[in-house]
Design an enzyme around this catalytic site. Structure first.
Site, PDB file in Angstrom:
ATOM      1  N   ILE A  27       3.848   3.378  -0.211  1.00 37.87           N
ATOM      2  CA  ILE A  27       5.150   3.491   0.445  1.00 37.87           C
ATOM      3  C   ILE A  27       6.041   2.345  -0.010  1.00 37.87           C
ATOM      4  O   ILE A  27       5.760   1.178   0.293  1.00 37.87           O
ATOM      5  CB  ILE A  27       4.982   3.489   1.986  1.00 37.87           C
ATOM      6  N   GLU A  28       7.070   2.682  -0.783  1.00 38.33           N
ATOM      7  CA  GLU A  28       7.913   1.643  -1.382  1.00 38.33           C
ATOM      8  C   GLU A  28       9.354   1.737  -0.927  1.00 38.33           C
ATOM      9  O   GLU A  28      10.208   0.968  -1.371  1.00 38.33           O
ATOM     10  CB  GLU A  28       7.841   1.738  -2.908  1.00 38.33           C
ATOM     11  N   LYS A  29       9.672   2.739  -0.110  1.00 40.11           N
ATOM     12  CA  LYS A  29      11.049   2.848   0.360  1.00 40.11           C
ATOM     13  C   LYS A  29      11.085   3.362   1.791  1.00 40.11           C
ATOM     14  O   LYS A  29      10.084   3.839   2.313  1.00 40.11           O
ATOM     15  CB  LYS A  29      11.882   3.734  -0.571  1.00 40.11           C
TER      16      LYS A  29
END
Ligand SMILES: *[C@@H]1O[C@H](CO)[C@@H](O)[C@H](O)[C@H]1NC(C)=O
Ligand SMILES: *[C@@H]1O[C@H](CO)[C@@H](O)[C@H](O)[C@H]1NC(C)=O
Ligand SMILES: *[C@@H]1O[C@H](CO)[C@@H](O)[C@H](O)[C@H]1NC(C)=O
Ligand SMILES: *[C@@H]1O[C@H](CO)[C@@H](O)[C@H](O)[C@H]1NC(C)=O
Length: 308
Positions: A155-157
């Protein structure tokens, strides 16, 4: 990001020294991401190299907020193409699993549209993952009938909200008969902006920390010495290993200088200056590489395999 100060790092250094002195050295394994480059070979051939213990299929790049989830496997296949969809990956997945290699579905990634809007949304996504990729049933499983070993959270955003609910709900599906593995790929600044709250719960079996594209905590290209710049990295590693309850922590690295904007560690530096310290930690699990394509280009995993 605060600059490095010896005073704030001292407890971690001490801990690190004690761990190094009193723990036996652990052997680790190599984990790789596959799916974002059509030129990296098939999933079956990836597993057949014998280099990797776990393969993350990247990515389910659309999910949550009531959206219809979508898989993006770049040039490998297209889930919405009736002749070239991704259901044929089932035989590849089974071939990997028959060699004792775990195959996980990675959700999220650097691009895409995802996020969880409520508890109900998180549970809906959990049910979707269970029915379409794990032990549940659905008439339209994107990767066919093969049952994956678990879910990787990259999960990067977006916000960090409700990922603990998603992880808890997936964890509840796990049984002694069929374990659902959970892994996560946080960025090295601690705690992670997106997965911090979920990671604290101790629900993840494996955490591969991205020590790249993050100059404040990655291993620097020109460390002054063991106690200079390079030390920020060891401080960060120690924070991760002692800061979150996980069965194994992995060092996440680019497989070549081209695979990330920063953070690549040359093979000899890794072998001589980095791995000996990391292997002393009981939580050390090995190396995660982004990604199979770049590993093919550089031969990185072959050159480090015997030392991981
Ligand atoms: C629940 O997930 C499905 C995908 O499995 C999606 O099509 C649907 O819109 C979601 N429902 C809600 C209420 O978000
Ligand atoms: C996926 O492709 C297979 C053949 O490769 C075909 O039999 C199947 O109907 C396709 N499924 C969908 C949903 O398009
Ligand atoms: C579906 O896949 C086939 C085979 O790769 C390709 O020739 C065709 O153009 C694709 N169709 C669409 C609509 O993308
Ligand atoms: C390390 O990488 C270089 C190329 O960058 C290669 O020539 C060398 O053989 C590698 N070292 C080992 C121990 O494999």
């Amino acid at each position: 990001m605060a600059s490095f100060s010896f005073a704030s790092a001292a407890p971690f250094l001490l801990l690190s020294i004690l761990v190094t002195l009193f723990s036996p050295s652990n052997g680790g394994s190599i984990v790789v991401y596959w799916g974002q480059n059509g030129g990296e070979g098939t999933l079956a051939s990836t597993c057949a190299t014998g280099k990797y213990a776990i393969v993350n299929i990247a990515f389910l790049s659309v999910f949550g907020n009531g959206q219809t989830p979508q898989l993006n496997l770049a040039g490998h296949c297209n889930p919405s193409n009736s002749t070239n969809n991704c259901t044929s990956l089932s035989s590849d997945i089974l071939s990997c699993q028959s060699q004792n290699i775990k195959v996980l579905l990675s959700i999220g990634g650097g691009v895409g549209s995802y996020g969880l809007s409520s508890i109900a949304d998180a549970i809906n996504v959990s049910n979707y993952l269970w029915n379409n990729f794990l032990g549940g049933k659905s008439s339209s499983r994107p990767l066919g009938s093969a049952v994956l070993d678990g879910i990787d959270f990259d999960i990067e955003k977006g916000s960090s909200q409700y990922y603990s609910i998603l992880a808890t709900s997936l964890r509840a599906r796990s049984s002694w008969r069929s374990k659902v593995y959970l892994s996560a790929a946080p960025q090295c600044p601690f705690p992670d902006a997106h997965l911090g709250p979920a990671l604290r719960l101790g629900l993840f079996d494996y955490v591969w920390v991205q020590f790249y594209n993050n100059p404040s905590c990655e291993y620097p290209s020109f460390p002054r010495n063991r106690w200079g710049n390079g030390n920020r990295f060891f401080v960060s590693w120690t924070r991760w290993t002692f800061g979150i309850p996980a069965f194994r922590i992995f060092l996440g690295l680019p497989a070549s200088p081209a695979a990330a904007s920063s953070g690549f560690i040359p093979n000899t530096t890794l072998i001589n200056n980095v791995l000996p310290s990391l292997k002393a930690y009981p939580q050390y699990g090995g190396i995660m590489l982004w990604n199979k394509y770049y590993d093919d280009q550089s031969g990185y995993s072959s050159s480090i395999k015997n030392y991981v």
